[in-house]
Design a protein around this motif. Structure first.
Motif, short mmCIF file in Angstrom:
data_model
loop_
_atom_site.label_atom_id
_atom_site.label_comp_id
_atom_site.label_asym_id
_atom_site.label_seq_id
_atom_site.Cartn_x
_atom_site.Cartn_y
_atom_site.Cartn_z
N PHE A 280 46.69 35.45 33.93
CA PHE A 280 47.80 34.37 33.81
C PHE A 280 47.47 33.51 34.86
CE2 PHE A 280 52.10 32.62 35.29
CZ PHE A 280 52.13 31.91 34.13
N TYR A 281 47.24 33.93 36.34
CA TYR A 281 47.19 33.25 37.30
C TYR A 281 46.02 32.39 37.17
CZ TYR A 281 51.38 34.00 39.86
OH TYR A 281 52.78 34.26 40.17
N GLN A 282 44.75 33.24 36.85
CA GLN A 282 43.24 32.42 36.70
C GLN A 282 43.36 31.49 35.74
OE1 GLN A 282 41.03 35.73 36.27
NE2 GLN A 282 40.88 36.28 38.18
N GLN A 283 44.01 31.47 34.70
CA GLN A 283 43.98 30.56 33.64
C GLN A 283 44.75 29.30 34.26
OE1 GLN A 283 45.65 32.14 30.21
NE2 GLN A 283 43.84 33.21 29.50
N ALA A 284 46.07 29.51 34.66
CA ALA A 284 46.69 28.24 35.38
C ALA A 284 45.82 27.51 36.40
CB ALA A 284 48.21 28.93 35.92
N ALA B 28 43.32 25.41 35.18
CA ALA B 28 43.93 24.08 34.58
C ALA B 28 44.35 23.20 35.68
CB ALA B 28 45.13 24.53 33.76
N HIS B 29 43.90 23.56 36.85
CA HIS B 29 44.34 22.76 37.97
C HIS B 29 45.79 22.66 38.46
CE1 HIS B 29 40.15 21.58 38.34
NE2 HIS B 29 40.34 21.08 36.97
N THR B 30 46.51 23.80 38.07
CA THR B 30 47.91 23.82 38.61
C THR B 30 48.01 24.41 40.10
OG1 THR B 30 48.36 24.37 36.19
CG2 THR B 30 50.06 24.88 37.97
N ARG B 31 48.62 23.87 40.76
CA ARG B 31 48.91 24.35 42.29
C ARG B 31 49.33 25.57 42.18
NH1 ARG B 31 45.93 20.78 45.46
NH2 ARG B 31 46.59 18.64 44.93
N ILE C 139 52.67 27.88 39.89
CA ILE C 139 52.17 28.53 38.66
C ILE C 139 53.21 29.51 38.18
CG2 ILE C 139 50.68 30.53 37.95
CD1 ILE C 139 48.48 29.08 39.45
N ASN C 140 53.98 30.07 38.97
CA ASN C 140 55.15 31.25 38.81
C ASN C 140 56.30 30.45 38.20
OD1 ASN C 140 57.25 33.23 39.00
ND2 ASN C 140 56.22 33.89 40.58
N PRO C 141 56.77 31.14 37.05
CA PRO C 141 57.95 30.15 36.32
C PRO C 141 59.27 30.11 37.25
CG PRO C 141 57.21 32.04 35.17
CD PRO C 141 56.45 32.10 36.24
N ARG C 142 59.19 31.02 38.29
CA ARG C 142 60.54 30.77 39.19
C ARG C 142 60.29 29.84 40.50
NH1 ARG C 142 61.67 37.00 40.64
NH2 ARG C 142 59.89 37.70 39.41
#
Length: 75
Positions: free
Chosen positions: A22-26, A29-32, A36-39
């Motif tokens: 999940f973290y690698q995909q985000a 996608a150039h998400t900081r 990334i975490n929903p919280r």
């Protein structure tokens, strides 16, 4: 008592692979990383309020000091 708590810890599924994927995909996608975490929105909102609120208060107080007023509200 210790045996009862150990059963709780040992029976949980290992979700490291799912979380890592999940973290690698985000990240791809150039998400900081802090977004990334929903919280993360719940943690960043109070931080941003405090950051910009104290910055605005300091600039306001500095402006009043420049104009010769030594208190926050009164003349």
């Amino acid at each position: 008592m210790e045996d009862r708590n150990m059963g709780i810890l040992l029976n949980h599924p290992n979700k490291v692979r799912q979380n890592q994927q999940f973290y690698q995909q985000a990240y791809k996608a150039h998400t900081r990383i802090w977004r990334i975490n929903p919280r993360s929105g719940g943690m960043l909102m109070p931080y941003n309020i405090l950051l910009w609120g104290t910055t605005a208060a300091a600039v306001y107080a500095m402006g009043r000091k420049i104009f010769g007023k030594n208190t926050w509200f009164s003349e």
